[in-house]
Design a protein around this motif. Sequence first.
Motif, PDB file in Angstrom:
ATOM      1  N   GLY A  45       0.567  -1.314  -0.010  1.00 48.40           N
ATOM      2  CA  GLY A  45       0.014   0.123  -0.123  1.00 48.40           C
ATOM      3  C   GLY A  45       0.998   1.310  -0.047  1.00 48.40           C
ATOM      4  O   GLY A  45       0.521   2.155  -0.595  1.00 48.40           O
ATOM      5  N   GLY A  46       1.910   1.286   0.699  1.00 54.15           N
ATOM      6  CA  GLY A  46       2.861   2.348   0.767  1.00 54.15           C
ATOM      7  C   GLY A  46       3.669   2.599  -0.495  1.00 54.15           C
ATOM      8  O   GLY A  46       3.626   3.577  -1.226  1.00 54.15           O
ATOM      9  N   LEU A  47       4.018   1.387  -1.099  1.00 48.54           N
ATOM     10  CA  LEU A  47       4.461   1.574  -2.344  1.00 48.54           C
ATOM     11  C   LEU A  47       3.520   1.949  -3.636  1.00 48.54           C
ATOM     12  O   LEU A  47       4.087   2.833  -4.591  1.00 48.54           O
ATOM     13  CB  LEU A  47       5.398   0.058  -2.832  1.00 48.54           C
ATOM     14  CG  LEU A  47       6.369  -0.188  -1.983  1.00 48.54           C
ATOM     15  CD1 LEU A  47       6.847  -2.117  -2.235  1.00 48.54           C
ATOM     16  CD2 LEU A  47       7.460   0.679  -2.055  1.00 48.54           C
ATOM     17  N   ASP A  48       2.362   1.669  -3.569  1.00 54.32           N
ATOM     18  CA  ASP A  48       1.514   2.085  -4.482  1.00 54.32           C
ATOM     19  C   ASP A  48       0.865   3.160  -4.294  1.00 54.32           C
ATOM     20  O   ASP A  48       0.193   3.755  -5.294  1.00 54.32           O
ATOM     21  CB  ASP A  48       0.276   0.905  -4.511  1.00 54.32           C
ATOM     22  CG  ASP A  48       0.824  -0.490  -5.060  1.00 54.32           C
ATOM     23  OD1 ASP A  48       2.011  -0.661  -5.576  1.00 54.32           O
ATOM     24  OD2 ASP A  48      -0.024  -1.535  -4.570  1.00 54.32           O
ATOM     25  N   GLY A  49       1.170   4.184  -3.139  1.00 57.33           N
ATOM     26  CA  GLY A  49       0.739   5.415  -2.945  1.00 57.33           C
ATOM     27  C   GLY A  49      -0.896   5.320  -2.483  1.00 57.33           C
ATOM     28  O   GLY A  49      -1.418   6.317  -2.332  1.00 57.33           O
ATOM     29  N   ARG A  50      -1.388   4.059  -2.156  1.00 64.46           N
ATOM     30  CA  ARG A  50      -2.586   3.888  -1.507  1.00 64.46           C
ATOM     31  C   ARG A  50      -2.628   4.277   0.077  1.00 64.46           C
ATOM     32  O   ARG A  50      -3.620   4.740   0.544  1.00 64.46           O
ATOM     33  CB  ARG A  50      -3.397   2.673  -1.781  1.00 64.46           C
ATOM     34  CG  ARG A  50      -3.528   2.376  -3.360  1.00 64.46           C
ATOM     35  CD  ARG A  50      -4.127   0.940  -3.472  1.00 64.46           C
ATOM     36  NE  ARG A  50      -3.256  -0.250  -2.932  1.00 64.46           N
ATOM     37  CZ  ARG A  50      -3.529  -1.253  -2.074  1.00 64.46           C
ATOM     38  NH1 ARG A  50      -4.294  -0.693  -1.165  1.00 64.46           N
ATOM     39  NH2 ARG A  50      -2.530  -1.848  -1.602  1.00 64.46           N
ATOM     40  N   TYR A  51      -1.457   4.010   0.666  1.00 59.89           N
ATOM     41  CA  TYR A  51      -1.332   4.198   2.179  1.00 59.89           C
ATOM     42  C   TYR A  51      -0.301   5.292   2.422  1.00 59.89           C
ATOM     43  O   TYR A  51       0.603   5.331   1.545  1.00 59.89           O
ATOM     44  CB  TYR A  51      -1.073   2.790   2.629  1.00 59.89           C
ATOM     45  CG  TYR A  51      -1.924   1.721   2.844  1.00 59.89           C
ATOM     46  CD1 TYR A  51      -3.352   1.954   2.255  1.00 59.89           C
ATOM     47  CD2 TYR A  51      -1.594   0.512   2.949  1.00 59.89           C
ATOM     48  CE1 TYR A  51      -4.328   0.782   2.285  1.00 59.89           C
ATOM     49  CE2 TYR A  51      -2.439  -0.503   3.358  1.00 59.89           C
ATOM     50  CZ  TYR A  51      -3.843  -0.241   2.703  1.00 59.89           C
ATOM     51  OH  TYR A  51      -4.644  -1.511   2.703  1.00 59.89           O
TER      52      TYR A  51
END
Length: 369
Positions: free
Chosen positions: A220-226
């Motif tokens: 999620g952090g890598l995808d920009g969602r988190y």
Amino acid sequence: MRYPPYLFALALTLILGGCHKEAPPPPPLQHVNAVEVQPHNVEYVFSYPGVVQGVIDYPVIPRVSGAIFKQLYKEGTLVKKDQPLYEIDRRPYLFALQNAEGQLQKDQAANDNYRIIYDRYQSLTNKDVTSVQDVNTALINYQGAAGNLKTAMANVNNAKLNLEYCTVRAPASGYISERMISEGMMVTAFQTQLNVINSRDSMYVAFSMPELDRLAIENGGLDGRYQVPKEYRFTVDLTLADGTKVPSAGKVEFRDIRVSFSDGVWQLRASIDNNALPKNKLLPGQFVHVFLRDLVVLDSFVLPQEAIFRDRDSNFVYVLDGDKIKKQKVIPGKYLLDGTQLVDAGLTAGMKVVTNGGVRIESGEQVVL
């Protein structure tokens, strides 16, 4: 007796009027509640069971073997570093010291004697009274005696140290646990554990995160969602065994560099300042429930859990299309602690989603708010 004709007409009118029925009115429209959804940032809280550990968990272990002669502290109290805790029977070590001192005295006398002999032979060398071989032999004997003297001195110091170790002292300041031995019992040097001393100010809360949660946070952090806290330094809330809540108790300060091979979990540890807690102080070994905060799900839709339904094909919600209802397929996400649920896909900004009354309606039905 004959009745007047108008009576027959009146009776016929009444009979015909009684047989005619009006059509029933249409059923009332169902009332529902709906909310217009908009994406916004939502904090998601992970929760796990944890156990409290002392930052300092010092085992009290004797450095000499022997019988416990006396206990010098009260269990469960605060002890200071180097405070005497136990007395081990000193007599064997006192006799060992006396023996070492006697050997030291003998070696000191031998050293003095060989030094005198060496000095005598050395002084006679220039007078051709003694040979070089005799001088060398005297020197070797003197050096050997000097070495024995140093060994004897070391043995005396070691005996004194062992005698000092007969007083078992606290290795650190903290609260001392219940004793594990009693007076009169034999203990073995560097093996028998007598007590544990725990820190009183700082505590650790150790807990495990499943591998799936770790990957979800990372991806999620890598995808920009988190939005993930830097270095996973989550703020930690605690819930005690009786339900008492301790908000913002501390921060995650350690995460393991590997996942456990045996059970597939990731070990983390939070640091808690016991003095800063407003009410309940934590004790080592205490079980708590850990809540990790500060993880934010970006641009997410949130709905009450009861607004999301499932049929044999998919999950769906009811949305308003004018004054009628239609099904909208969605992909639900994680559950939130306040009874709501994230919706990962299927909604767009401005949709009016039915949040109450959905169990009484069907797709295509006309409703009122």
